[in-house]
Write an enzyme that holds these catalytic residues in place. Structure first.
Site, short mmCIF file in Angstrom:
data_model
loop_
_atom_site.label_atom_id
_atom_site.label_comp_id
_atom_site.label_asym_id
_atom_site.label_seq_id
_atom_site.Cartn_x
_atom_site.Cartn_y
_atom_site.Cartn_z
N TRP A 181 45.94 32.33 50.20
CA TRP A 181 47.03 32.25 51.15
C TRP A 181 48.20 33.02 50.56
O TRP A 181 48.24 33.28 49.36
CB TRP A 181 47.40 30.82 51.51
CG TRP A 181 48.10 30.01 50.48
CD1 TRP A 181 49.45 29.78 50.37
CD2 TRP A 181 47.51 29.25 49.39
NE1 TRP A 181 49.72 28.96 49.31
CE2 TRP A 181 48.56 28.62 48.69
CE3 TRP A 181 46.21 29.06 48.96
CZ2 TRP A 181 48.32 27.81 47.58
CZ3 TRP A 181 45.98 28.26 47.85
CH2 TRP A 181 47.04 27.65 47.18
N ASP A 210 43.03 30.36 44.33
CA ASP A 210 42.50 29.23 43.58
C ASP A 210 41.52 29.72 42.53
O ASP A 210 40.79 30.69 42.74
CB ASP A 210 41.81 28.24 44.51
CG ASP A 210 42.79 27.44 45.35
OD1 ASP A 210 43.99 27.41 45.01
OD2 ASP A 210 42.36 26.85 46.36
#
Length: 197
Positions: free
Chosen positions: A123, A142
């Site tokens: 994101w 991540d």
């Protein structure tokens, strides 16, 4: 002109006959309840379509592509002036951050700790660097493949959007783009300067 009208009338008649035949075919082989169930499943599936994963390039490829296109993206020669504690939730890069800071988990702001891998989807947030007064696009990737780090947990939501805007939502587990779905920590990579206009 009358030939065109006749052809149009014949075309509409053929479409009507084909539609009627198809509806009668399906009506003879299914009940109203099963038809409504199938229509409901299609409508529900269409509503979930924006939640599907989006393939994104990693931050370095984004920076190369943007610099090739003549935008203001960061390149290896650009020096970004920063100050502050990059293990604190108040650090400027973490304005749209959610998760554990990789700097606290054996990695850095841009590199995953050993034994984990960077997810290929992310994101994006726009954060203001107080040192130079510029806004920057930050890619939050991540690191996956190990159990959660459990240190330096942060949840900041500046610019965060609901999950139906996946590219701007920090509420999604982004490890679905890697080999393992086990979440470990999150990176904060500077992609480039945000456009002023």
């Amino acid at each position: 002109m009358s030939t065109n009208n006749a052809m149009l009338k014949q075309l509409l008649s053929d479409i009507d006959a084909a539609t009627t035949g198809a509806v009668r075919f399906f009506a003879g082989r299914s009940s109203r309840r099963s038809f409504l169930g199938k229509v409901g499943a299609v409508v529900t599936g269409m509503g979930a379509f924006p939640l599907l994963p989006m393939a994104r390039e990693d931050a370095s490829a984004l920076a190369r592509n943007a610099s090739d296109g003549g935008s203001s993206a960061m390149s290896a020669s650009d020096e970004l002036h920063e100050m502050g504690d990059n293990q604190s939730c108040d650090y400027w890069r973490y304005c749209a951050f959610s998760g554990q800071i990789c700097s606290c988990c054996g990695g850095s702001m841009t590199q995953c700790p050993p034994g984990s891998e960077t997810a290929s989807v992310a994101w994006v947030g726009t954060c203001h660097n107080p040192l130079d007064g510029q806004d920057y696009l930050i890619s939050y990737n991540d690191c996956c493949g190990k159990s959660a780090c459990g240190r330096c947990g942060c949840h900041r939501s500046e610019g965060d959007r609901p999950v139906y805007f996946p590219s701007k939502s920090n509420s999604i587990l982004w490890c679905f783009g890697s080999n393992s779905h086990a979440y470990h920590c999150t990176l904060a990579r500077v992609v480039g300067k945000a456009d002023a206009g």
